[in-house]
Design an enzyme around this catalytic site. Sequence first.
Site, PDB file in Angstrom:
ATOM      1  N   MET A  36       4.780   3.648   0.695  1.00 54.00           N
ATOM      2  CA  MET A  36       3.771   3.982  -0.329  1.00 54.00           C
ATOM      3  C   MET A  36       2.479   4.414   0.347  1.00 54.00           C
ATOM      4  O   MET A  36       2.062   3.818   1.344  1.00 54.00           O
ATOM      5  CB  MET A  36       3.499   2.749  -1.194  1.00 54.00           C
ATOM      6  CG  MET A  36       4.741   2.152  -1.828  1.00 54.00           C
ATOM      7  SD  MET A  36       4.315   0.810  -2.936  1.00 54.00           S
ATOM      8  CE  MET A  36       5.948   0.172  -3.349  1.00 54.00           C
ATOM      9  N   MET A 136      14.437   5.262 -11.048  1.00 53.32           N
ATOM     10  CA  MET A 136      13.473   4.164 -11.054  1.00 53.32           C
ATOM     11  C   MET A 136      13.583   3.431 -12.391  1.00 53.32           C
ATOM     12  O   MET A 136      13.408   4.033 -13.448  1.00 53.32           O
ATOM     13  CB  MET A 136      12.036   4.689 -10.888  1.00 53.32           C
ATOM     14  CG  MET A 136      11.673   5.170  -9.505  1.00 53.32           C
ATOM     15  SD  MET A 136      12.026   4.024  -8.158  1.00 53.32           S
ATOM     16  CE  MET A 136      11.035   2.590  -8.581  1.00 53.32           C
TER      17      MET A 136
HETATM   18  C1  DX5 Z   1       9.001  -0.407  -6.396  1.00 49.88           C
HETATM   19  C2  DX5 Z   1       9.935  -0.249  -5.239  1.00 49.88           C
HETATM   20  C3  DX5 Z   1      11.120  -1.126  -5.272  1.00 49.88           C
HETATM   21  C4  DX5 Z   1      10.844  -2.616  -5.242  1.00 49.88           C
HETATM   22  C5  DX5 Z   1      11.813  -3.241  -6.201  1.00 49.88           C
HETATM   23  O1  DX5 Z   1       8.126   0.663  -6.427  1.00 49.88           O
HETATM   24  O2  DX5 Z   1      10.401   1.086  -5.159  1.00 49.88           O
HETATM   25  O3  DX5 Z   1      12.050  -0.795  -4.232  1.00 49.88           O
HETATM   26  O4  DX5 Z   1      11.001  -3.210  -3.978  1.00 49.88           O
HETATM   27  O5  DX5 Z   1      11.491  -4.561  -6.324  1.00 49.88           O
HETATM   28  P1  DX5 Z   1      12.146  -5.509  -7.413  1.00 49.88           P
HETATM   29  O6  DX5 Z   1      13.606  -5.598  -7.110  1.00 49.88           O
HETATM   30  O7  DX5 Z   1      11.418  -6.799  -7.195  1.00 49.88           O
HETATM   31  O8  DX5 Z   1      11.873  -4.917  -8.764  1.00 49.88           O
END
Ligand code: DX5
Length: 224
Positions: A36, A136
Amino acid sequence: MVQILPSILSADFARLGEDIATVERGGAQMLHVDIMDGHFVPNLTMGPPVVQSIRKVTKLVLDVHLMLTDPDTYAPIFIEAGADQVSVHYEAARHLDRTIHLIQGLGAKAGVVLNPATPVSVLEDILPVVDFVLIMSVNPGFGGQKFIPNSLNKIRRLAELRRERGLNFAIEIDGGVNHGNLREIVQAGCNWMVAGSHVFGSADPAATVKEMQQIAELATTAVV
Ligand code: DX5
Ligand code: ZN
């Protein structure tokens, strides 16, 4: 083959090597790495040196999820650092076809990621080219958010397109995956399930990965 991909976003960064060894012990074959940039998403995580260090301590497939505004600049850098596969956001890639070929040309698998508000229909022309699609199931930026149920419809639609058009890209889901929704996700046609907080927030992450993997495998036998 279905896979559970532990997301190291929820690991303890001060003990990253140990946390990776733990999920390896639980049978994980792939590891999800969230990058990120503080621009595309309102959070910052890690850069190429961390991926390079991870590469040295594990043979797991490194699945690098780029949540940044300039994938063309950074995808090659993360492949050089050790990524086996790289996914870029549809919402960030200005010339997606070029970016996908750039990644594949460097020897990595290339995936495209859709935010919750982006429909599957935008992928119509790029599907034959990609190695995988990542849906997502939360808004990207943070671990530990609640699963958005409409993501299941998007998985089903993608799986249907894959069948109809005789394609073989993998389908991945990321965000809010847990014991409760895993079976339905697999039955919708998903192959790779990312799980962060549910794995690393549990008392025994190795056992959690193992159990989730078993649930996922069992669920495939129920798919008609
Ligand atoms: C969020 C990330 C995910 C995150 C998911 O922006 O892309 O990969 O690690 O975490 P959980 O499984 O806790 O929702
Ligand atoms: Zn991710």
